[in-house]
Write a protein that holds these residues in place. Structure first.
Motif, PDB file in Angstrom:
ATOM      1  N   MET A 103       2.060  -2.029  -4.890  1.00 11.83           N
ATOM      2  CA  MET A 103       1.018  -2.834  -4.258  1.00 11.83           C
ATOM      3  C   MET A 103       1.020  -2.544  -2.753  1.00 11.83           C
ATOM      4  O   MET A 103      -0.029  -2.427  -2.124  1.00 11.83           O
ATOM      5  N   PHE A 104       2.206  -2.421  -2.203  1.00 13.74           N
ATOM      6  CA  PHE A 104       2.360  -2.072  -0.809  1.00 13.74           C
ATOM      7  C   PHE A 104       1.784  -0.694  -0.528  1.00 13.74           C
ATOM      8  O   PHE A 104       1.080  -0.459   0.457  1.00 13.74           O
ATOM      9  N   PHE A 105       2.060   0.227  -1.437  1.00 18.56           N
ATOM     10  CA  PHE A 105       1.515   1.568  -1.367  1.00 18.56           C
ATOM     11  C   PHE A 105       0.023   1.591  -1.277  1.00 18.56           C
ATOM     12  O   PHE A 105      -0.581   2.334  -0.545  1.00 18.56           O
ATOM     13  N   THR A 116      -2.034  -0.639  -0.414  1.00 23.68           N
ATOM     14  CA  THR A 116      -2.713  -1.461   0.598  1.00 23.68           C
ATOM     15  C   THR A 116      -3.658  -0.590   1.403  1.00 23.68           C
ATOM     16  O   THR A 116      -3.267   0.455   1.900  1.00 23.68           O
ATOM     17  N   GLY A 159      -1.368   1.299   3.974  1.00 20.14           N
ATOM     18  CA  GLY A 159      -0.483   1.584   2.855  1.00 20.14           C
ATOM     19  C   GLY A 159      -0.173   3.065   2.826  1.00 20.14           C
ATOM     20  O   GLY A 159      -0.863   3.877   3.420  1.00 20.14           O
ATOM     21  N   LEU A 160       0.879   3.436   2.116  1.00 24.34           N
ATOM     22  CA  LEU A 160       1.335   4.824   2.144  1.00 24.34           C
ATOM     23  C   LEU A 160       0.254   5.794   1.689  1.00 24.34           C
ATOM     24  O   LEU A 160       0.045   6.840   2.292  1.00 24.34           O
TER      25      LEU A 160
END
Lengths: 274, 430, 289
Positions: free
Chosen positions: C121-123, C125, C129-130
């Motif tokens: 989920m962080f990715f 973003t 995000g990544l």
């Protein structure tokens, strides 16, 4: 290993490809680790000289009762494993060494569980547990999985390979059914027990949906549910803290895996070999 | 064999016993509580419960269950399983649905003397809007908020905008948001002008504010009718969509509520529509000057209230119900309401709280904290109907379809209307 | 003989009772429930015949869930199996650093899906995000991976493949390591190319493993919805609603147990059909040694 027609370029490309894939595979975890170990401002900025910090872990640990969640999870997987060992051993022995009418049909019925996992039958299982007034208990999380068709299957497989003469010898010594089981079969099936144990522990440590539904309070919630509850906030997500909490809850199993890599891999391999 | 099995059974029951046994006496209560935010709220609530126990001898155990929808699911599940809490903080807007589940007990039934009636009358009327049905009171406000804007003053400055004069109309807002949107040389957006949440559980709140800004009521008091298919409602949706398609100030697709906080703090969004409950968090973490402003409106500012009320459940024994009510009165006392407001950013639930010394000093120090309260007169209640969660989902699905460009605002609203009508049909007879 | 029967049943009973109580009985109960309406309060529910099934077919979200799950299965199953095979082949060779590679591939399996969901989920973003950052390096635009109806499901598929491929790799690795090396030597002596050898010998010998792995993959494609619960909650606009998630929402968000039961029956039927198909089609081509 003979690699007769393998040109160096081909091999080099292969290695490169495998490594690239490995890197891609590790990337998410590395990124999460970066964010967790650095202060919030560096969460999305990659300056190599950024200071490392454990503050995120501290905050996360204090923000929710993770120690309790950890205890719950340990109790849960231990309970499941212990009961599964006993129940599946007894059943597998019956299927492997005893003859009775309807045995093969019954075994087929048992194997049905491999296709129809309790996870899919959420609503009904929920109702059953509620009827027995067991909702929101650690036992309730374990119940649907205690009779494990997979365990019975594996152990029966193993028991079938134990040479009959050993069994006969024990019988001649005057051992009853259970004594034979305990003296001959169980010790020889040790690798299978270890293999099954590791598979079971990993599965139940990481299980989420059923524990989510059946638990409500802190005293029964396992780590996975605790993490989910923790990570959804009305006040917005703080990625440094969430990644720290995520790594924290994955840590026990991860560390165990890194230390006992060989055993883990062997176990999963053994569990899958026909 | 028998030995082994009894040992096994005994061991199992020993391990399960603590988690099985539930305190049945009235001296121990459980209550479910949403907002699983970290440190501050949890420890504050724990300290409140301890203080209450010292004063009254009644032990109250607060159980953290996640966000509003998770808490709702958990509370309902527990109550249906017979192990439920005696009271809980749930969405104020959920009242009709909870009544349908037949699990609520009204405060009148628990027992309200003259003092009690005065206590209820002491809350802000806007916060009691979702509490009355059949002439009885079913919940009292606890952590209430309005939707407000947080804006990045530094961003305003570098876009040559006057940070002190925040826009109050849609037209002005759109213009300002457009100006605030920054792009780099390749046309990639480096800062969005404005972001609003459209994910499940929050889309209806965002939209409720917009509809009120178009001066359209979304539902009737009884929760049996909805008015999505009205020109003004469609206007509101069109404005939301227009921020992306016409003004290019908001991103394509759906923005998550959870992302708004890091977005704002990272400088990725110059204006966000968020809850008053976010104020302490931003104050602690923002590295730039920021301001709080009321929402805009088509012609004049309007907003929506949100947040949670304390509900009391039927499954509690009479002694437990009385104890729960006592806790509710204790925790909503002006001093405590003030304390809660200061620490969490929620609006204190009664005017009396704003007369306390603590809040007066706090507001003198941080005038920002008073902004939300001044908009209470133009705030409407959150969408509240029967089968609330179902209707929320239908509305959210259509809003998301519109934000993705798959439906026009008109189609989205008319689809919502027909589906909601179908869902609410069985309730219209009452 | 009779004593043996009694003994056998005594041994079997505990496991059997639990198994039947939480797998077989609920399956039957679900089927029965699907013919009754949702109970309200403590009144017993009225018989509804096939009404629930008709209602289900009239629900566009249900059809969306079916479609989504079909795409999801079609995408995750072959992808994770092929990747698993490639990984196993790579790790089986004496490549430099293969222990680390093996760890890298298998690590996702040890993480709870919840943890995986949070990390990804962080990715995903948007903007910082990544993924978006990597895309920015290559000049791509920003993308709202999870909030855009056209990319949400592929995003979920990526998460699932990442988690599963390593798990299946282990089974292929086991099979590869038990393969007789003399076949390989014989083949190379005859001047057979690696690809030929792979196609004609390795692959067919791996069929039992492929069967096992594909059965697991199919089950997982319908069983695992943890990432949906955390990352998208079925959205946007039901783009990531899978069948089990539909059931979960019906049963625990709307408390519409009749719909949940009916949809569960559909899910069970699909899984049973899939099993029959797999054992039939692939099973026939399995070479047992």
């Amino acid at each position: 290993m003979i690699v007769a027609d393998q040109r160096p370029i081909g091999r080099g490309l292969e290695t490169l490809g495998a490594w690239l894939l490995g890197l891609i595979w590790l990337l998410p975890l590395l990124y999460a680790a970066w964010t967790a170990f650095h202060p919030a401002i560096y969460a999305t900025h990659f300056s190599p000289l950024a200071p490392l910090t454990l503050a995120n872990f501290e905050t996360a640990w204090q923000a929710a009762p993770f120690s309790r969640y950890l205890l719950n999870t340990v109790i849960l997987v231990t309970l499941i494993l212990a009961v599964q060992f006993v129940l599946c051993t007894l059943a597998a022995f019956a299927f492997a060494r005893l003859t009775f009418r309807g045995r093969d049909l019954l075994f087929a019925v048992v194997l049905l569980q491999l296709m129809v996992m309790p996870d899919v039958l959420l609503v009904e299982n929920y109702r059953t547990v509620v009827q027995f007034h067991l909702a929101d208990t650690i036992v309730a999380i374990a119940l649907p999985y205690l009779g494990s068709a997979f365990g019975i299957f594996l152990l029966r497989q193993t028991f079938l390979t134990i040479p009959q003469p050993l069994d006969d010898a024990a019988r001649l010594e005057g051992c009853g059914l259970l004594a034979r089981l305990w003296r001959v079969y169980v010790p020889l099936a040790r690798p299978t027990y270890i293999a099954y144990g590791l598979v079971s522990v990993s599965y139940h440590w990481n299980n989420f949906l059923w524990p989510l539904i059946i638990t409500n309070s802190v005293t029964t919630r396992p780590l996975t549910v605790g993490l989910a509850v923790f990570a959804t906030t009305d006040q917005g997500i703080d990625w440094s803290i969430v990644t720290a909490a995520t790594l924290m809850t994955s840590a026990p199993l991860l560390v165990a895996f890194l230390l006992f890599q060989r055993q883990f891999v062997q176990s999963f391999m053994r569990a899958g070999i026909r | 064999m028998i030995r082994r099995r009894t040992v096994l059974a005994a061991g199992v029951s020993v391990m399960a016993a603590p988690a099985i046994l539930r305190a049945q006496d009235a001296q121990k209560l459980t209550f479910y509580y949403p907002i699983a935010v970290g440190g501050p709220l949890q420890t504050i609530m724990d300290s409140y419960c301890k203080a209450f126990q010292q004063e009254s001898g009644i032990a109250v155990e607060p159980v953290y269950a996640g966000d509003y929808s998770q808490t709702l699911i958990k509370a309902l599940a527990a109550i249906k399983a017979g192990t439920g809490p005696q009271f809980a903080v749930l969405l104020a807007a959920e009242m009709h649905s909870l009544q349908d589940q037949d699990i609520l007990v009204s405060l009148d039934e628990i027992g309200l003397d003259a003092d009690g009636k005065k206590w209820i009358a002491g809350f802000y009327p806007a916060f009691m809007a979702n509490s009355h049905a059949d002439g009885k009171t079913w919940s009292i406000p606890f952590q209430r908020s309005t939707a407000i804007f947080y804006y990045n003053k530094a961003a305003f400055q570098d876009s040559d905008l006057a940070a002190e004069k925040f826009p109050t109309t849609w037209v002005e807002l759109a213009k300002v948001a457009e100006k605030l949107t920054k792009r780099d040389a390749s046309g990639r957006v480096t800062r969005w002008g404005i972001k609003m949440a459209g994910d499940l559980g929050n889309a209806q709140w965002t939209f409720g504010a917009l509809a009120n800004q178009a001066e359209q009521k979304l539902m009737n008091q009884a929760g049996t009718e909805v008015y999505f298919n009205q020109p003004k409602t469609i206007d509101a949706m069109a404005f939301w969509r227009g921020l992306t398609t016409e003004h290019h100030a908001s991103p394509e697709g759906v923005s998550n509520w959870g992302d708004l906080t890091p977005d704002f703090l990272q400088g990725n969004a110059a204006i966000i529509q968020f809850t008053t409950g976010g104020l302490p968090n931003f104050r602690a973490k923002a590295t730039f000057p920021f301001g709080v402003a009321g929402l805009a409106g088509k012609d004049s500012p309007h907003t929506v209230v949100g947040g949670g009320n304390l509900y009391f459940f039927k499954n509690a024994a009479p002694a437990e119900r009385a104890a729960a009510l006592r806790f509710a009165r204790w925790i909503s006392a002006p001093e405590r309401a003030a304390d809660w407001s200061i620490k969490t950013g929620y609006i204190a639930t009664s005017p009396a709280a704003y007369d306390t010394q603590a809040l007066k000093e706090y507001i003198a120090k941080y005038p920002d904290a008073n902004v939300a309260r001044t908009f209470l007169p133009v705030a409407t209640g959150e969408l509240s109907v029967h089968e609330n969660q179902r209707v929320y989902k239908v509305l959210t699905d259509n809003i998301q379809a519109c934000l993705n460009g798959n439906k026009t605002p008109a189609k989205a609203m008319s689809d919502t209307q027909s589906e909601a009508d179908r869902i609410l049909k069985p309730y219209k007879k009452a | 003989m009779r004593r043996e029967t009694i003994h056998a049943w005594l041994l079997l009973l505990p496991a059997l009772v639990l198994l039947l109580a939480f797998t077989h009985w609920p399956a039957i109960a679900t089927l029965i429930d699907s013919f009754y309406a949702t109970p309200h309060g403590s009144r017993s529910p009225p018989f509804a015949g096939l009404d629930n099934y008709v209602g289900l077919t009239q629900d566009p979200v249900f059809w969306q869930a079916l479609r989504n799950n079909a795409w999801y299965a079609v995408a995750t199953i072959p992808t994770s199996i092929v990747l698993a095979l490639l990984m196993a082949l790579a790790v089986n060779e004496a490549l430099p650093g293969r222990a680390i590679l093996r760890m890298a591939y298998f690590l996702p399996t040890m993480l709870p899906m919840i943890a995986v969901a949070n990390i990804w989920m962080f990715f995903y973003t948007p903007d910082y995000g990544l993924f978006d950052r990597i895309m920015a390096v290559f000049g791509g635009g920003r993308h709202n991976w999870l909030g855009d109806a056209s990319t949400a499901l592929p995003a979920m598929i990526a998460v699932a493949v990442w988690k599963e491929a390593g798990f299946f790799m282990i089974f292929y690795l086991a099979a590869l390591q038990t393969m007789p090396t003399d076949l390989r030597e014989a083949a190379s002596l005859e001047g057979s190319s690696r690809w030929n050898y792979f196609q004609r010998v390795t692959l067919p010998l791996l069929m039992p493993t492929t069967l096992f792995v594909s059965v697991n993959a199919v089950i997982n494609a319908f069983r695992v919805i943890d990432h949906i619960v955390v990352m998208t909650r079925g959205g946007p606009d039901n783009a990531t609603t899978l069948l089990l998630y539909y059931i979960y929402e019906a049963g625990f968000r709307f408390w519409d147990t009749a719909t949940a039961a009916t949809a569960t029956v559909v899910l069970l039927t699909i899984m049973a059909l899939a099993a029959v198909l797999q054992f039939g089609v692939i099973g026939k081509r399995v070479h047992y040694r």
